[in-house]
Design an enzyme around this catalytic site. Structure first.
Site, PDB file in Angstrom:
ATOM      1  CB  SER A   1      -0.965   0.024   1.188  1.00  0.00           C
ATOM      2  OG  SER A   1      -0.290   0.328   2.385  1.00  0.00           O
TER       3      SER A   1
ATOM      4  CE  LYS B   1      -3.361   1.633   4.447  1.00  0.00           C
ATOM      5  NZ  LYS B   1      -2.526   0.494   4.748  1.00  0.00           N
TER       6      LYS B   1
END
Length: 161
Positions: A78, A116
């Protein structure tokens, strides 16, 4: 068996993470003292995974270490647009807060951990992957706890023997 040679990427300040990495060259490594920091387990760069601590350590150049530094092994894709890949080891500076847009290790509901970009929005927090094919995660402020910010990357590169 191929020799594994680590590549050390140090974060330059005041740049977007995708452009902030500077490789520490072999000549600099010879001058830099290697120090041991704890390798505390894994972090997901994808769907959050259960937080579980492992006891280990890794040697990194001293310039990558600050006061409360530790390392985590990355699982998932990600964060590839920030040059953080599956299998990399990220160097984390322990902090309890993050600025808007910073790349952080975040604990969700005291159970799961993920890596993230963190954005504070009116309705709560958006955990944004750095991969166009993945969707953001939206949470309430009370559901997350910032554990630290990414300050470096150690990439294992295999060479033919």
């Amino acid at each position: 068996m191929p020799e594994v040679i680590p590549q050390f990427l140090h974060r330059r300040p005041n740049l977007p993470l995708a452009e902030a990495w500077e490789a520490i060259e072999d000549d600099d490594l010879n001058r830099d003292e290697l120090v041991e920091i704890p390798l505390l387990g894994r972090v997901s760069a994808g769907l959050p995974i259960e937080a579980c601590l492992d006891a280990g350590s890794i040697h990194v150049p001293s310039r990558m270490v600050r006061r409360n530094t530790y390392a985590l092994k990355v699982r998932g894709d990600s964060m590839i647009d920030c040059n953080i890949f599956d299998g990399d080891v990220i160097i984390i500076e322990r902090q309890e807060s993050a600025e808007n847009g910073e790349t952080a290790v975040v604990m969700i509901n005291d159970q799961e951990v993920t890596l993230k970009k963190l954005y504070i929005e009116k309705s709560g927090v958006r955990l944004q992957p750095a991969n166009e094919s993945m969707a953001p995660i939206y949470l309430k402020n009370s559901d997350i706890q910032v554990l630290g910010l990414v300050m470096g990357v150690v990439r294992q590169t295999g060479l033919a023997a």
